[in-house]
Every structure is written in structure tokens, then in C-alpha cells.
Motif scaffolding. Structure first.
Motif, short mmCIF file in Angstrom:
data_model
loop_
_atom_site.label_atom_id
_atom_site.label_comp_id
_atom_site.label_asym_id
_atom_site.label_seq_id
_atom_site.Cartn_x
_atom_site.Cartn_y
_atom_site.Cartn_z
N GLN A 492 0.81 -1.34 -0.08
CA GLN A 492 0.02 0.10 0.09
C GLN A 492 0.99 1.09 0.03
N GLU A 493 1.88 1.25 0.79
CA GLU A 493 2.96 2.35 0.83
C GLU A 493 3.29 2.71 -0.41
N SER A 494 3.94 1.90 -1.23
CA SER A 494 4.49 2.19 -2.46
C SER A 494 3.21 2.71 -3.52
N TRP A 495 2.25 1.97 -3.44
CA TRP A 495 1.18 2.49 -4.41
C TRP A 495 0.72 3.89 -3.90
N PHE A 496 0.79 4.01 -2.53
CA PHE A 496 0.24 5.46 -1.86
C PHE A 496 1.19 6.44 -2.50
N LEU A 497 2.61 6.36 -2.32
CA LEU A 497 3.40 7.61 -2.74
C LEU A 497 3.61 7.55 -4.25
N GLU A 498 3.44 6.44 -4.81
CA GLU A 498 3.45 6.50 -6.39
C GLU A 498 2.25 7.08 -7.01
N THR A 499 1.29 6.75 -6.42
CA THR A 499 -0.01 7.54 -6.62
C THR A 499 0.07 9.18 -6.63
N MET A 500 0.44 9.30 -5.32
CA MET A 500 0.82 10.78 -5.12
C MET A 500 1.81 11.47 -6.37
N GLU A 501 2.87 10.75 -6.07
CA GLU A 501 4.03 11.38 -7.01
C GLU A 501 3.43 11.46 -8.53
N ARG A 502 2.73 10.44 -9.05
CA ARG A 502 2.59 10.75 -10.42
C ARG A 502 1.50 11.49 -10.90
N SER A 503 0.77 11.99 -9.81
CA SER A 503 -0.77 12.61 -9.94
C SER A 503 -0.32 14.01 -10.52
N THR A 504 -1.25 14.50 -11.72
CA THR A 504 -0.80 15.77 -12.41
C THR A 504 -1.93 16.65 -11.70
N ALA A 505 -3.04 16.20 -10.74
CA ALA A 505 -4.16 17.16 -10.40
C ALA A 505 -3.38 18.18 -9.61
N THR A 506 -4.17 19.31 -9.37
CA THR A 506 -3.69 20.31 -8.81
C THR A 506 -3.75 19.88 -7.26
N TRP A 507 -4.48 19.30 -6.51
CA TRP A 507 -4.65 19.06 -5.28
C TRP A 507 -4.65 17.63 -5.20
N LYS A 508 -3.88 16.99 -4.42
CA LYS A 508 -3.55 15.68 -4.03
C LYS A 508 -4.23 15.38 -2.83
N VAL A 509 -5.57 14.79 -2.71
CA VAL A 509 -6.20 14.79 -1.41
C VAL A 509 -6.21 13.45 -0.62
N TRP A 510 -5.54 13.37 0.22
CA TRP A 510 -5.35 12.31 1.06
C TRP A 510 -6.59 11.92 2.21
N ARG A 550 5.90 8.64 9.50
CA ARG A 550 5.16 9.98 9.33
C ARG A 550 6.21 10.68 8.66
N ASN A 551 7.35 11.12 9.21
CA ASN A 551 8.37 11.85 8.61
C ASN A 551 8.82 11.49 7.25
N GLU A 552 9.10 10.10 7.25
CA GLU A 552 9.58 9.64 5.98
C GLU A 552 8.48 9.77 4.81
N LEU A 553 7.31 9.47 4.99
CA LEU A 553 6.20 9.85 4.04
C LEU A 553 6.16 11.35 3.99
N LEU A 554 6.19 12.18 4.89
CA LEU A 554 6.17 13.70 4.79
C LEU A 554 7.29 14.12 3.83
N GLU A 555 8.42 13.49 4.02
CA GLU A 555 9.66 13.93 3.00
C GLU A 555 9.22 13.96 1.69
N ARG A 556 8.65 12.77 1.26
CA ARG A 556 8.19 12.71 -0.10
C ARG A 556 7.03 13.37 -0.51
N LEU A 557 5.86 13.59 0.42
CA LEU A 557 4.72 14.39 0.21
C LEU A 557 5.20 15.73 0.22
N VAL A 558 6.04 16.08 0.93
CA VAL A 558 6.46 17.80 0.68
C VAL A 558 6.49 18.08 -0.82
N ASP A 559 7.67 17.05 -1.51
CA ASP A 559 8.17 17.25 -2.76
C ASP A 559 7.07 17.28 -3.60
N VAL A 560 5.87 16.39 -3.41
CA VAL A 560 4.60 16.16 -4.07
C VAL A 560 4.25 17.60 -4.66
#
Ligand SMILES: [Fe+2]
Length: 721
Positions: A492-510, A550-560
């Protein structure tokens, strides 16, 4: 999508049928009335009414349950672009008729495909019995806009709808909104029939017919669902509510689950009622809960998926999934309960036991941290007199004498010894250990993490000491290579991060089940006993219990960028940010929505304080709980500068309006005293308050609507400017 061939067949078989293209060259077909058979009100056969969910640009899930004996049944489905059903969508045979099987409690689901994007549809189910056509109520639903559509998206989100003695006035108000869909973030049902710890015991209730199949708690004072029959009965009861039905009849739902769809504060298949007294892992119970969820929720599990009770958990059902609503909203729904590990601090931990000794702390941190406290080897110290004293006092103090071994906290020993001494004449009293005695080693015991008694959620899941938990959590995370905080599971975690990172939408809503932003309280300047003059985490059952992950995920999400978490679970409205360790300016925005009906956070805290022997003995603890919002947002302790807004006392829901520039939330709250009254017949008396916040594309700041002007939250000054 309906193919040209199907289109021809559909038009040919219905003599005189007319194809009306919905928009552009969309292949959807709309036929006029196919027949004018007489319909009879089928309310008695559809006691849970109908629902729709998981809207996509070309499809939506329609749901119904027919109640008429034990046999398998069949329902006809009708979909139209008008509420009178004069412009009907031609459905293929697999969609126009749907089975309501006994093995799924006569719940029926159909994924209607080939629909036009961003379009309102009406639907109904027909149960043919004898020469009568019993019809359900008419539902309204809406498909998602096309992925390239530059459109505003307007939706609501809700969570936590305890039914016992509480009314869904929140839904009464929500049904009046104009929405594309609504998101349910979990606690759609509560599995207990009246836990006095947080539920009402008067007013409307839930009866479990299969009492034998349920778990009797508090000597049978109330029950928790265990059997499939129990869980189904809960859904049937909750879905009998007229206001909840109205909302389902008005908008499609996108749902995830939190803990109560299975069991309070659960992880995987493990419940926590007994706080570590026994192993509460029960895979059959978890699967019963999952099956009932599959049956009753209008969720798109992928083509042809049917719940298999023989499948192994986890893996029996996958509920994490994502939705695109045009160019601006990509909604990513997670499952934060099925795969996560146990809490960091076991409920059954012995408070005196040292978890990190001096050597380990020095090895990990290079030094002994200030928060470390003295301990002794209980067998070796002072000829073992403290070992005998502790073993003797074990039963009275509520722990097992066998736990009294190895390194034990001096503070714990002194607490117990002081208790023992009370009953002894002065010359027989055992001297307390001087914590400043030369040569004592220092470490971290469960007591230092907040554990004051055995078998308690306080000091384990709730109200734990921040500074020591931070150290313990980081070391555990390292030594288990991340397993101690593997909230999502690897897949799930890799699906989650990849989905967020690949998204082209303005808002990535979790669509996030529990609080992401840290929630601590600092009592160091309060008039409380010395041991409570510290910083505490409110709730380790949420992301504060997984701060390294949380911190690990945030590092990726902040860049998204432009990631917004929408959250339920805690029964409070919060607006704030979750930032990176060491650099809180790198952050993502979170808007937490209050409970539909469940006891608000403040009310739950007051109950917890009153019910815990240690907390209730602290003078002023009740006042602190009552004033929780000022404690959380205090500008003198500065413990949560990222928390811009806190309302821990109201019920309600949140409405979101998102476009290419901004993500605006309207927190619509209802006074908690209203929950015991059903306002359905007196809507005018129900007051709904509105507080608006927003974040802007390209930023991660929060703004508040201050009478028409947007003021920005300045975390460094804890002020709206
Ligand atoms: Fe809840």
C-alpha cells in the motif's frame, strides 16, 4: 463504455427508442420510457433504502438491499438522467438485473458503466414479486468529471457516526448541500452496543439478535459485535436512519474504514478491549467485519470482486484506491487499520520495567539524555530488599510479582514502597531510594513513557510522555528496520507514494483516517504533581504513534506539493500542518473534521480523566480536559504552533470546494447538546455554524476567513496575520 454495437442492439430491441447523445460524441444512450408498467411503493422491501458510491467519469456503483425471506432474489436496475425516469439509460443485461444473494445478506451491488462524465443520474431498484413491481426510492448520483475537465469540485467529508442515543442531525444539514460526492473517513458503525466509556446508554440503541455470537464486555453490561450476523445487524440498524438514508439517496459516497468498523483502537485483526490481559487477535471476527463492509458499502473493489470468506486476512479485501475529479482533485483513500503493527507501548507493560538501559542509550545517542531516570537491578540492589517489598505489594498494586525482575525504575520502586510504608509502624518502614544516590544508572522505564498502571490504555495509547516516547520510538524504528511503524504495509505504501507522485491534479487529497498533525500538551507549568510536569502526546493510536514513518512519508509528500490530508477519527475540527522533523516549514496541510454524532474529543477526554484512577486523582485534571483547545493552542507552551484552529467540542461535517487556485474548507459545526434530539421535524431549530479556511496552490499555508478577508496563520507567532 457502451460500444457502438451494444448501442445498436439496445436501440433495436426497444421499438421506437430514441438515442439522445448526452454531450459531444459521448457514446451514452438515453432511451425514452421503455415500458409503462405499474410501480408499487416498495419501502417494506428496501428498509435500508439505496445508495451509490465510487463515482468515476464513466461509472458508479449502485447499491440496494432487498428484505424478503431467505431465498436469493433478483432486482432490476433503472438509471435515468431525470428523476421521472423518462430519459432512461439503456443498460446491458448484466447491469439491468442484479442478484441479491442470501450469502451476502441480500445486498446487491452493480457497477453501471458507459455513463457520461460529470453528469447527474437518477436510479432506482425494482423488486418483481408476483404481479407487482415494488420500487425503491429514487437515488441521485453523479459521475466524476472527465480527467481533463477544468472544473471546481465540491464535496463533503464526515466520520464517526455513533448511533447509540445520538441523532444524525449532521446528516439532516448535509443533505441540503450541493455536492458532487461525500467522503466517509471511517467509524461508519460502532461495534459496541453501549460502552459507557464513550457511548450513551440511553435513547435509541442497537440490539444484537445473535448475542451468543457477540463478545460480552463489562460482565455482560454491553456487547461487541463478533459474528457476521452481528456486524450485518449493525449496518442494517445504522442504515435505517432516515437522515443517513437521505444523504445516500442524494450523493455518491467514497468510504474507507477506521477502527470501529471492526474494533476500537484495533490493529490488523487484534482488538484492545482487555488492554493486554489476553491476546485479542481474532481473524474470523475481522473477516466477518470485512465481509459486512463489503456487503453494505457501495464500493468499487474492481471488476467481478466478490468477498471470499475463505481468503486469508489481510488480503481478503483491498480498500485503498484513488479517484480523479477533473484537473484539480485527485482523491487517494488509504487503509490505515489492516496492515499496521501494534502500539509502541503495550497496554500490559509493567510500569517499573526499564526498556532502554544506560548502555543502550549511550550506544544509540552517544550520551545519556536528560529525560533518563535512575534505576536499579532489583535482585542485586541492597540485598534484594526492594525485590521482596515489590513482590509482596504486587497484587495490591495491580501487577504480577513475576514482573519484578531485572532493571526497575527507582521512581516506581519508591511509589510502591511509599504505599507499603503507609501501613507500617515507623521503625519497620523501608527507606526510599535516593534518586540522586551516587552510581545509579539511568535509563527509560515504561513509567517514564507514561505507563502508571498495568493493563491500561492511558500511558500506552493515550497520554504518553513525548520526550521519552520520541527516543524509544526512534530506537525501535531503527532496530526493527521500520517494522514498528509500518502503518500501510509495503504494498500500500508504495502504491500510495507512487499515486501521489504521479498525480497531475492540482490537489492531491489524502483521505486519511487519523490525525497527521502532532497533538501534544505541555503541563510543565501547570499546577500538577511533579511527574505530570511534562509534555504528553494525546493519542498514539494516530500518526503521533508512528512519527518516524510519518516523517519518512512527509519527506516525499512535501516534494509532491499541494497535498492536503482530510481526516476524521478524533471527533474534533482542527486546521493545521504536519511538518518535517527539524524543518517545520516543509509541511503539508491537514483539515480534520468533527464527528457526525460520536462523543466529541473534549467529552471523551473528560470521561477518560474521570474513569482513570491516576488521572482523576490529579487536581485540576478535569479543568485541563475541559479546556483542551486552549491547552493545545497555548501560546505560552508553544507545544503545537502548527495547530491553527481547534474545536474539540462540536459535531458536524466539512465542505470542500477546490479549483486550480485554492482549496477552501467550510467546517460546519453543530453544538454537542443537539445530538440527543432528533431535529428532523424541526429543521429550523437546528443551528449550523460555519468557519472557513483555505490553502493556496503552490503554498502550504493555512488562511482563515475573517469576515471576508483571508488571514494567514503564522506558526512562529501563533497568530492569524
Ligand atoms: Fe470515531
Amino acid at each position: 463504455m457502451l460500444k457502438r454495437r451494444d448501442f445498436l442492439r439496445a436501440t433495436l430491441v426497444t421499438a421506437g427508442a430514441l438515442a439522445v447523445p448526452a454531450c459531444g460524441d459521448d457514446p451514452e444512450i438515453i432511451a425514452p420510457v421503455l415500458d409503462d408498467r405499474e410501480l408499487t411503493d416498495g419501502a417494506e422491501f428496501f428498509p435500508q433504502s439505496i445508495a451509490s458510491g465510487d463515482p468515476r467519469p464513466d461509472s458508479v456503483i449502485l447499491w440496494a438491499r432487498v428484505q424478503d425471506g431467505e431465498e436469493d432474489r433478483e432486482l432490476e436496475v433503472e438509471v435515468a438522467t431525470d428523476a421521472e425516469f423518462t430519459k432512461r439509460v439503456a443498460l446491458d443485461a448484466g447491469q439491468a438485473k442484479v442478484k441479491a444473494l442470501a450469502r451476502y445478506d441480500h445486498c446487491a451491488k452493480v457497477k453501471v458503466r458507459g455513463l457520461a462524465a460529470g453528469t447527474v443520474y437518477y436510479y432506482r431498484f425494482i423488486y418483481v414479486k408476483g404481479d407487482k413491481n415494488y420500487v425503491s426510492r429514487v437515488g441521485r448520483t453523479k459521475t466524476a468529471p472527465a480527467e481533463e475537465a477544468d472544473v471546481n469540485v465540491r464535496f463533503a467529508y464526515v466520520s464517526c457516526q455513533d448511533y447509540i442515543g445520538r441523532h444524525y442531525n449532521t446528516y439532516l444539514a448535509l443533505a441540503e448541500e450541493e455536492l458532487d460526492f461525500f467522503v466517509h473517513l471511517g467509524d461508519y458503525i460502532y461495534e459496541t452496543t453501549g460502552d459507557p466509556g464513550f457511548q450513551n446508554t440511553t435513547g435509541r440503541g442497537v440490539e444484537l439478535t445473535d448475542v451468543e455470537g457477540a463478545i460480552a464486555l463489562a460482565d455482560g453490561a454491553f456487547h461487541a459485535a463478533r459474528s457476521l450476523s452481528n456486524y450485518r445487524e449493525l449496518y442494517r440498524t445504522y442504515r435505517s436512519d432516515a437522515n443517513l438514508q437521505k444523504v445516500h439517496e442524494s450523493f455518491p459516497m467514497i468510504a474507507t474504514w477506521d477502527d470501529h468498523e471492526f474494533s476500537n483502537d484495533a490493529h490488523g485483526a487484534t482488538a484492545t478491549y482487555y488492554d493486554g490481559r489476553t491476546d485479542e487477535t481474532d481473524v474470523d471476527r475481522r473477516k466477518a467485519a470485512n465481509q459486512a463492509w463489503f456487503e453494505y458499502q457501495p464500493v468499487d473493489h474492481g471488476d467481478d470482486f466478490e468477498y471470499d470468506p475463505g481468503a486469508a486476512f489481510p488480503g481478503d479485501i483491498r480498500i485503498y484506491r484513488d479517484f480523479v475529479f477533473g484537473r484539480h482533485v485527485h482523491l487517494v483513500m488509504t487503509d490505515l487499520r489492516s496492515y499496521r503493527p501494534d502500539h509502541l507501548i503495550p497496554e500490559g507493560a509493567f510500569p517499573g520495567k526499564v526498556v532502554l538501559d544506560e548502555a543502550r542509550l549511550v550506544e544509540e545517542l552517544g550520551d545519556i539524555p536528560e529525560v533518563a531516570q535512575p534505576y536499579v537491578d532489583i535482585e542485586g540492589y541492597s540485598d534484594g530488599i526492594y525485590a521482596s517489598a515489590l513482590a509482596g505489594a504486587a497484587q495490591a498494586a495491580g501487577y504480577d510479582a513475576a514482573e519484578v525482575t531485572g532493571n526497575i525504575s527507582v521512581a516506581f520502586i519508591n511509589q510502591v514502597v511509599a504505599g507499603v510504608n503507609e501501613g507500617l509502624p515507623e521503625d519497620m518502614q523501608i527507606p526510599l531510594i535516593d534518586p540522586l544516590e551516587q552510581g545509579l544508572e539511568r535509563g527509560i522505564a515504561y513509567l517514564d513513557l507514561g505507563k502508571t498502571s498495568m493493563h491500561s490504555s492511558i500511558g500506552s495509547r493515550y497520554f504518553t510522555v513525548k520526550d521519552t516516547v520520541d527516543i524509544h520510538g526512534a530506537i525501535r524504528y531503527k532496530e526493527t528496520q521500520g517494522a514498528s511503524e509500518d502503518v500501510m504495509g509495503a504494498e500500500q505504501e508504495s502504491w500510495f507514494l507512487e499515486t501521489m507522485e504521479r498525480s497531475t491534479a492540482t490537489w492531491k487529497v489524502w483521505g486519511n483516517e487519523y490525525c497527521l498533525l502532532p497533538l501534544a500538551v505541555d503541563l510543565s507549568a501547570n499546577n500538577v504533581p511533579e511527574q505530570f510536569k511534562r509534555r504528553f502526546y494525546m493519542n498514539l493510536d494516530a500518526w503521533d504513534g508512528f512519527r518516524n514513518k510519518r516523517n519518512e512519508l512527509l519527506e516525499r509528500l512535501v516534494d509532491v506539493g499541494n497535498v492536503v490530508a482530510i481526516t476524521g477519527d478524533i471527533h474534533a475540527f482542527y486546521a493545521g500542518t504536519a511538518g518535517l522533523d527539524g524543518d517545520p516549514t516543509k509541511k503539508i496541510v491537514e483539515f480534520v473534521g468533527g464527528a457526525v454524532s460520536s462523543a466529541p474529543f473534549r467529552e471523551m477526554l473528560l470521561g477518560q480523566v474521570a474513569g482513570d484512577p491516576v488521572l482523576s486523582a490529579i487536581p485540576g485534571a478535569g479543568l485541563l480536559a475541559a479546556g483542551i483547545d486552549s491547552v493545545l493552542t497555548s501560546t505560552s507552551t508553544k507545544v503545537n504552533p502548527h495547530l491553527a484552529h481547534a474545536n474539540s467540542y462540536a459535531h458536524g461535517y466539512v465542505v470542500v470546494e477546490a479549483n486550480g487556485d485554492e482549496f477552501v474548507v467550510d467546517m460546519r459545526s453543530i453544538d454537542p447538546t443537539a445530538v440527543k434530539t432528533d431535529y428532523t421535524a424541526r429543521r429550523g431549530d437546528l443551528e449550523v455554524q460555519s468557519e472557513r479556511f483555505r490553502t493556496l496552490a503552490g503554498e502550504s499555508d493555512i488562511y482563515r476567513d475573517d469576515d471576508g478577508t483571508w488571514k494567514r496563520w503564522d506558526a512562529s507567532r501563533q497568530k492569524w496575520i
